[in-house]
Structure formats: structure tokens, C-alpha cells
Design a protein around this motif. Sequence first.
Motif, PDB file in Angstrom:
ATOM      1  N   ASP A  38       0.828  -1.207   0.000  1.00 24.24           N
ATOM      2  CA  ASP A  38       0.000   0.000   0.000  1.00 24.24           C
ATOM      3  C   ASP A  38       0.860   1.254   0.000  1.00 24.24           C
ATOM      4  OD1 ASP A  38      -2.516  -1.330   0.045  1.00 24.24           O
ATOM      5  OD2 ASP A  38      -2.132  -1.831   2.137  1.00 24.24           O
ATOM      6  N   ALA A  39       2.097   1.154   0.467  1.00 24.64           N
ATOM      7  CA  ALA A  39       3.020   2.293   0.475  1.00 24.64           C
ATOM      8  C   ALA A  39       4.447   1.769   0.462  1.00 24.64           C
ATOM      9  CB  ALA A  39       2.798   3.151   1.715  1.00 24.64           C
ATOM     10  N   VAL A  40       5.328   2.549  -0.150  1.00 25.94           N
ATOM     11  CA  VAL A  40       6.758   2.252  -0.129  1.00 25.94           C
ATOM     12  C   VAL A  40       7.452   3.517   0.353  1.00 25.94           C
ATOM     13  CG1 VAL A  40       8.787   1.614  -1.494  1.00 25.94           C
ATOM     14  CG2 VAL A  40       6.543   0.630  -2.053  1.00 25.94           C
ATOM     15  N   CYS A  41       8.032   3.439   1.534  1.00 25.34           N
ATOM     16  CA  CYS A  41       8.718   4.595   2.131  1.00 25.34           C
ATOM     17  C   CYS A  41      10.211   4.416   1.950  1.00 25.34           C
ATOM     18  CB  CYS A  41       8.364   4.709   3.604  1.00 25.34           C
ATOM     19  SG  CYS A  41       6.610   5.011   3.885  1.00 25.34           S
ATOM     20  N   ILE A  42      10.839   5.427   1.368  1.00 23.96           N
ATOM     21  CA  ILE A  42      12.264   5.346   1.055  1.00 23.96           C
ATOM     22  C   ILE A  42      12.997   6.489   1.742  1.00 23.96           C
ATOM     23  CG2 ILE A  42      13.971   5.433  -0.810  1.00 23.96           C
ATOM     24  CD1 ILE A  42      11.854   4.149  -2.608  1.00 23.96           C
ATOM     25  N   ASP A  43      14.052   6.136   2.461  1.00 26.34           N
ATOM     26  CA  ASP A  43      14.897   7.126   3.128  1.00 26.34           C
ATOM     27  C   ASP A  43      15.658   7.905   2.059  1.00 26.34           C
ATOM     28  OD1 ASP A  43      16.686   8.564   4.709  1.00 26.34           O
ATOM     29  OD2 ASP A  43      17.884   6.807   5.232  1.00 26.34           O
TER      30      ASP A  43
END
Length: 161
Positions: free
Chosen positions: A14-19
Motif C-alpha cells: 500500500d506504500a513504499v517509504c524510502i529514506d
Amino acid sequence: VGLIARMIDRINPDAVCIDVGGSHAVADRLIELNYQNIYKINFGSSAIKKDVYLNKRVEIWDEMRVWLLDYPCQIPDSTVKHASVLHSDLSAPRYTYDSSRRKVLESKEKMKLRGVASPDLGDALALTFAVHVQPRVKREEPWRDRLKKRQSSQTDSAMTA
């Protein structure tokens, strides 16, 4: 980027969080490739609750801490690859408070001075708390079925012993 793209294709998160603290390149390329729900997260950016947390990193680490303390959350040692590293990472950084009484998470530089490695897996898990999303689709949860079967077989074998 290729590895992340394959993972997105396989599990449809549902989401891809990337630093993006060091570079926006990975996130930008995924967006160029038309992947949806890519979120760029900078740990040093402002927290949503600015009066409670120094920055985004400590805010999401604290949300993760609360989730981990909520029963029945577990990270099994024997069934999750790298679980011992994750356990170490989650307990490595120290919390303090600044002069405004905001929560501060120990920096990686200070951890290094203490001889503690960067908590990369801890940061990766914390990134899952960076944005609040509603699931796009109802997902089947086959792991629940496997857990129930495992628990019932353990109960059955305990009763016969």
C-alpha cells in the motif's frame, strides 16, 4: 531500484517509504517508472508533532516502539531471517530529551562513538510508520491460517504428551 521494483510487483504494498537523507535517486527512479505510493522520507525533516519530537526519525521510531510494545506483537527469533540483528538494532539507539522537552533519538554518529553499528534494519522497520495509509485492497492473510494451524498442532501434541 530493480530489486525494489521486483518486490513491489510481487507484494503490491500500500506504500513504499524510502529514506532520501543521502539521495533521492532511488525514489525518483521508481516514480519515473510509474510506481505508485512511493513516499520520500527524510529522517531529519520536521516531525508532525513538533512539540513532542525533534525530527521525523525519532517520531517514527517512537511510533514503532509503541506498536512493538502492544501485545501480541512479536518478532520471532527462529522464523524471521535476520531477527537477531533486528532485535539488536531496535534496542541500540538511546532516547533523550532536548531543552524543549522533545524526545531525541541518538544519532548514528553518537552510536558509532559508543561502538554500536548503524541500526539499518531498525530504520527500515521504522520507515513503515512514516506515513499513515489506508489499505487499497482487502488482503488475504495466509500467515494467520498458518499461525492457527501451528498453534493447534502444538496444543494437540501437548495434550497427547
